[in-house]
Design an enzyme around this catalytic site. Structure first.
Site, PDB file in Angstrom:
ATOM      1  N   ARG A  70       0.134  -8.549  13.701  1.00 39.95           N
ATOM      2  CA  ARG A  70      -0.453  -7.591  12.743  1.00 39.95           C
ATOM      3  C   ARG A  70      -1.306  -8.326  11.714  1.00 39.95           C
ATOM      4  NH1 ARG A  70       4.901  -4.577  11.144  1.00 39.95           N
ATOM      5  NH2 ARG A  70       3.670  -3.806   9.390  1.00 39.95           N
ATOM      6  N   ARG A 122      -9.534   1.022   9.520  1.00 36.70           N
ATOM      7  CA  ARG A 122      -8.939  -0.292   9.713  1.00 36.70           C
ATOM      8  C   ARG A 122      -9.906  -1.255  10.399  1.00 36.70           C
ATOM      9  NH1 ARG A 122      -3.142   0.378   8.944  1.00 36.70           N
ATOM     10  NH2 ARG A 122      -2.026  -1.240   9.998  1.00 36.70           N
ATOM     11  N   ARG A 171      11.877  -4.986   4.821  1.00 37.55           N
ATOM     12  CA  ARG A 171      11.639  -3.592   4.435  1.00 37.55           C
ATOM     13  C   ARG A 171      12.664  -2.649   5.075  1.00 37.55           C
ATOM     14  NH1 ARG A 171       5.852  -1.495   5.221  1.00 37.55           N
ATOM     15  NH2 ARG A 171       6.106  -2.583   7.201  1.00 37.55           N
ATOM     16  N   LYS A 231       0.839  -1.214   0.000  1.00 36.18           N
ATOM     17  CA  LYS A 231       0.000   0.000   0.000  1.00 36.18           C
ATOM     18  C   LYS A 231       0.870   1.259   0.000  1.00 36.18           C
ATOM     19  CE  LYS A 231      -1.921  -1.051   3.956  1.00 36.18           C
ATOM     20  NZ  LYS A 231      -1.172  -2.294   4.284  1.00 36.18           N
ATOM     21  N   ARG A 269      11.782  -0.501  10.657  1.00 40.34           N
ATOM     22  CA  ARG A 269      10.740  -0.224  11.650  1.00 40.34           C
ATOM     23  C   ARG A 269      10.821  -1.213  12.808  1.00 40.34           C
ATOM     24  NH1 ARG A 269       5.257   0.405   8.247  1.00 40.34           N
ATOM     25  NH2 ARG A 269       4.469  -0.746  10.033  1.00 40.34           N
TER      26      ARG A 269
HETATM   27  P1  AP5 Z   1       4.888  -1.475   1.825  1.00 43.80           P
HETATM   28  O1  AP5 Z   1       4.450  -0.744   0.609  1.00 43.80           O
HETATM   29  O2  AP5 Z   1       5.710  -0.729   2.814  1.00 43.80           O
HETATM   30  O3  AP5 Z   1       3.653  -2.234   2.518  1.00 43.80           O
HETATM   31  P2  AP5 Z   1       2.346  -1.700   3.233  1.00 43.80           P
HETATM   32  O4  AP5 Z   1       1.172  -2.362   2.605  1.00 43.80           O
HETATM   33  O5  AP5 Z   1       2.344  -0.196   3.280  1.00 43.80           O
HETATM   34  O6  AP5 Z   1       2.559  -2.366   4.644  1.00 43.80           O
HETATM   35  P3  AP5 Z   1       2.686  -1.823   6.141  1.00 43.80           P
HETATM   36  O7  AP5 Z   1       3.453  -2.870   6.891  1.00 43.80           O
HETATM   37  O8  AP5 Z   1       3.246  -0.423   6.215  1.00 43.80           O
HETATM   38  O9  AP5 Z   1       1.230  -1.826   6.556  1.00 43.80           O
HETATM   39  P4  AP5 Z   1       0.663  -1.941   7.949  1.00 43.80           P
HETATM   40  O10 AP5 Z   1      -0.737  -1.787   7.594  1.00 43.80           O
HETATM   41  O11 AP5 Z   1       1.023  -3.084   8.779  1.00 43.80           O
HETATM   42  O12 AP5 Z   1       1.428  -0.779   8.766  1.00 43.80           O
HETATM   43  P5  AP5 Z   1       1.007   0.695   9.180  1.00 43.80           P
HETATM   44  O13 AP5 Z   1       2.224   1.519   9.130  1.00 43.80           O
HETATM   45  O14 AP5 Z   1      -0.212   1.138   8.448  1.00 43.80           O
HETATM   46  O15 AP5 Z   1       5.718  -2.786   1.330  1.00 43.80           O
HETATM   47  C1  AP5 Z   1       6.268  -3.699   2.255  1.00 43.80           C
HETATM   48  C2  AP5 Z   1       7.630  -4.199   1.727  1.00 43.80           C
HETATM   49  O16 AP5 Z   1       7.400  -4.944   0.521  1.00 43.80           O
HETATM   50  C3  AP5 Z   1       8.610  -3.072   1.354  1.00 43.80           C
HETATM   51  O17 AP5 Z   1       9.906  -3.447   1.692  1.00 43.80           O
HETATM   52  C4  AP5 Z   1       8.462  -2.946  -0.168  1.00 43.80           C
HETATM   53  O18 AP5 Z   1       9.676  -2.507  -0.756  1.00 43.80           O
HETATM   54  C5  AP5 Z   1       8.129  -4.389  -0.575  1.00 43.80           C
HETATM   55  N1  AP5 Z   1       7.255  -4.458  -1.752  1.00 43.80           N
HETATM   56  C6  AP5 Z   1       6.213  -3.630  -2.079  1.00 43.80           C
HETATM   57  N2  AP5 Z   1       5.652  -4.010  -3.244  1.00 43.80           N
HETATM   58  C7  AP5 Z   1       6.333  -5.117  -3.657  1.00 43.80           C
HETATM   59  C8  AP5 Z   1       6.222  -5.992  -4.780  1.00 43.80           C
HETATM   60  N3  AP5 Z   1       5.312  -5.785  -5.743  1.00 43.80           N
HETATM   61  N4  AP5 Z   1       7.090  -7.043  -4.873  1.00 43.80           N
HETATM   62  C9  AP5 Z   1       8.042  -7.242  -3.915  1.00 43.80           C
HETATM   63  N5  AP5 Z   1       8.201  -6.457  -2.824  1.00 43.80           N
HETATM   64  C10 AP5 Z   1       7.355  -5.404  -2.684  1.00 43.80           C
HETATM   65  O19 AP5 Z   1       0.532   0.458  10.700  1.00 43.80           O
HETATM   66  C11 AP5 Z   1       1.466   0.207  11.740  1.00 43.80           C
HETATM   67  C12 AP5 Z   1       0.741   0.172  13.091  1.00 43.80           C
HETATM   68  O20 AP5 Z   1       0.103   1.434  13.344  1.00 43.80           O
HETATM   69  C13 AP5 Z   1      -0.404  -0.866  13.212  1.00 43.80           C
HETATM   70  O21 AP5 Z   1       0.083  -2.134  13.575  1.00 43.80           O
HETATM   71  C14 AP5 Z   1      -1.279  -0.221  14.323  1.00 43.80           C
HETATM   72  O22 AP5 Z   1      -0.729  -0.432  15.601  1.00 43.80           O
HETATM   73  C15 AP5 Z   1      -1.164   1.275  14.007  1.00 43.80           C
HETATM   74  N6  AP5 Z   1      -2.246   1.739  13.115  1.00 43.80           N
HETATM   75  C16 AP5 Z   1      -2.104   2.192  11.839  1.00 43.80           C
HETATM   76  N7  AP5 Z   1      -3.313   2.541  11.334  1.00 43.80           N
HETATM   77  C17 AP5 Z   1      -4.226   2.317  12.311  1.00 43.80           C
HETATM   78  C18 AP5 Z   1      -5.641   2.461  12.382  1.00 43.80           C
HETATM   79  N8  AP5 Z   1      -6.360   2.940  11.358  1.00 43.80           N
HETATM   80  N9  AP5 Z   1      -6.261   2.116  13.547  1.00 43.80           N
HETATM   81  C19 AP5 Z   1      -5.562   1.659  14.597  1.00 43.80           C
HETATM   82  N10 AP5 Z   1      -4.220   1.476  14.595  1.00 43.80           N
HETATM   83  C20 AP5 Z   1      -3.542   1.817  13.459  1.00 43.80           C
END
Ligand code: AP5
Length: 218
Positions: free
Chosen positions: A173, A88, A127, A13, A162
Site C-alpha cells: 500500500r 488516488r 489500528r 485521514k 482490517r
Molecule cells: P486512520 O485515520 O485510520 O488512517 P487513514 O489515513 O484513514 O489510513 P487508511 O489505512 O485507512 O488509508 P488507506 O488509504 O490505506 O486505506 P483505504 O481504506 O482508503 O489512522 C490509522 C491509525 O493511526 C489508527 O489506528 C488511528 O487510531 C491512528 N492515528 C490516527 N491519527 C493519529 C495520531 N495523530 N497519532 C497517533 N496515532 C494516530 O483503502 C484500502 C484499499 O481500498 C486500498 O489499498 C485499495 O485497494 C482500495 N482503494 C481505496 N480507495 C481507492 C481508490 N480511490 N482507487 C483504487 N483503489 C482504492
C-alpha cells in the site's frame, strides 16, 4: 464546501475526516469504507474489488469513478462533502474534475496530511475499528486504546482489525501510494488549493490545525 483529504495509508485521514464530517455536518465519502461495505454485502462492486484490496493495490479506476458518480449526485452531498481516499491517481483526479463540473461544483481545499513514513506501519498494524457500521470509531492499541480491550468506548460493539492491516500488505500500500497517489500533491498544489498539515502529534491539535486552515478559506 467540497474538501479532499490526501495522505499516505495511516496518515490519519479517516480519524480526522470522521470528526470534521460531524463538526461541519458534511457527508464523509471514504472510498475504503465504501469498498469494504460492498465486499461485506457481496455486491458486484465488492466481488470485483476484494482481490485488489487484499493485495494492497488499487481497485480499477472505472469501479471507483462509477461509485463516486453515484454518491456525489445524492441529496446528502448537495451542500458539500469530504472526500477521503478518492481520487488516488491522476486518472481518477481528471475524472473527479469532470464529475464536479457536471455538478457545477469545485474543490474548496485539499488537505494533505504529512506523516513520517517510518511511523505509518506501526499506526496501521495497531489500528482497530468499531464493527458497528453506524459508529465506525477508530482506535489504536498503543496510541488511542479503548477503555476496555477490543470494545468500542462509544457504542460497546466489538472492535475489528482490517484484513489488509498487516505488514506485508502495508508494504504494498505504501509503494502504491508513492507511485500513484503522491503525484496528486503537485496536481492540486499547481491549482493553489493544497494545504499541508502536520499529521504527527496530538489528534485534537491536528484537528484544530485543520479547522484553522479551513476557516481561513471560508
Ligand atoms: P486512520 O485515520 O485510520 O488512517 P487513514 O489515513 O484513514 O489510513 P487508511 O489505512 O485507512 O488509508 P488507506 O488509504 O490505506 O486505506 P483505504 O481504506 O482508503 O489512522 C490509522 C491509525 O493511526 C489508527 O489506528 C488511528 O487510531 C491512528 N492515528 C490516527 N491519527 C493519529 C495520531 N495523530 N497519532 C497517533 N496515532 C494516530 O483503502 C484500502 C484499499 O481500498 C486500498 O489499498 C485499495 O485497494 C482500495 N482503494 C481505496 N480507495 C481507492 C481508490 N480511490 N482507487 C483504487 N483503489 C482504492
Amino acid at each position: 464546501m467540497q474538501i479532499l483529504f490526501l495522505g499516505a495509508p495511516g496518515a490519519g485521514k479517516g480519524t480526522q475526516c470522521k470528526r470534521l464530517s460531524k463538526h461541519l455536518d458534511l457527508a464523509h465519502l471514504s472510498s475504503g469504507d465504501l469498498l469494504r461495505e460492498a465486499v461485506k454485502e457481496g455486491t458486484p462492486t465488492g466481488l470485483k474489488a476484494k482481490s485488489y484490496m487484499d493485495k494492497g493495490v488499487l481497485v480499477p479506476d472505472e469501479v471507483l469513478i462509477a461509485m463516486f458518480e453515484e454518491k456525489l449526485a445524492r441529496p446528502e452531498c448537495a451542500k458539500g462533502f469530504i472526500l477521503d481516499g478518492f481520487p488516488r491517481n491522476l486518472a481518477q483526479a481528471g475524472s473527479l474534475d469532470q464529475l464536479l463540473e457536471k455538478l457545477n461544483k469545485q474543490l474548496t481545499v485539499v488537505i494533505n496530511m504529512q506523516v513520517d513514513f517510518n511511523l505509518l506501519t506501526e499506526r496501521i498494524c495497531g489500528r482497530r475499528t468499531c464493527g458497528n457500521k453506524e459508529c465506525g470509531s477508530t482506535y489504536h492499541i498503543k496510541f488511542m486504546p479503548p477503555k476496555k480491550d477490543d470494545i468500542c468506548d462509544v457504542c460497546g460493539s466489538a472492535l475489528t482489525k482490517r484484513s489488509d492491516d498487516n505488514e506485508e500488505v502495508v508494504r504494498n500500500r505504501l509503494k502504491v501510494y508513492e507511485k500513484e497517489t503522491e503525484p496528486l500533491i503537485e496536481y492540486y498544489d499547481a491549482r493553489l488549493i493544497l494545504r499541508t498539515i502536520d499529521g504527527q502529534g496530538d489528534v485534537d491539535e491536528i484537528f484544530s490545525d485543520i479547522l484553522r486552515t479551513i476557516k481561513v478559506l471560508v
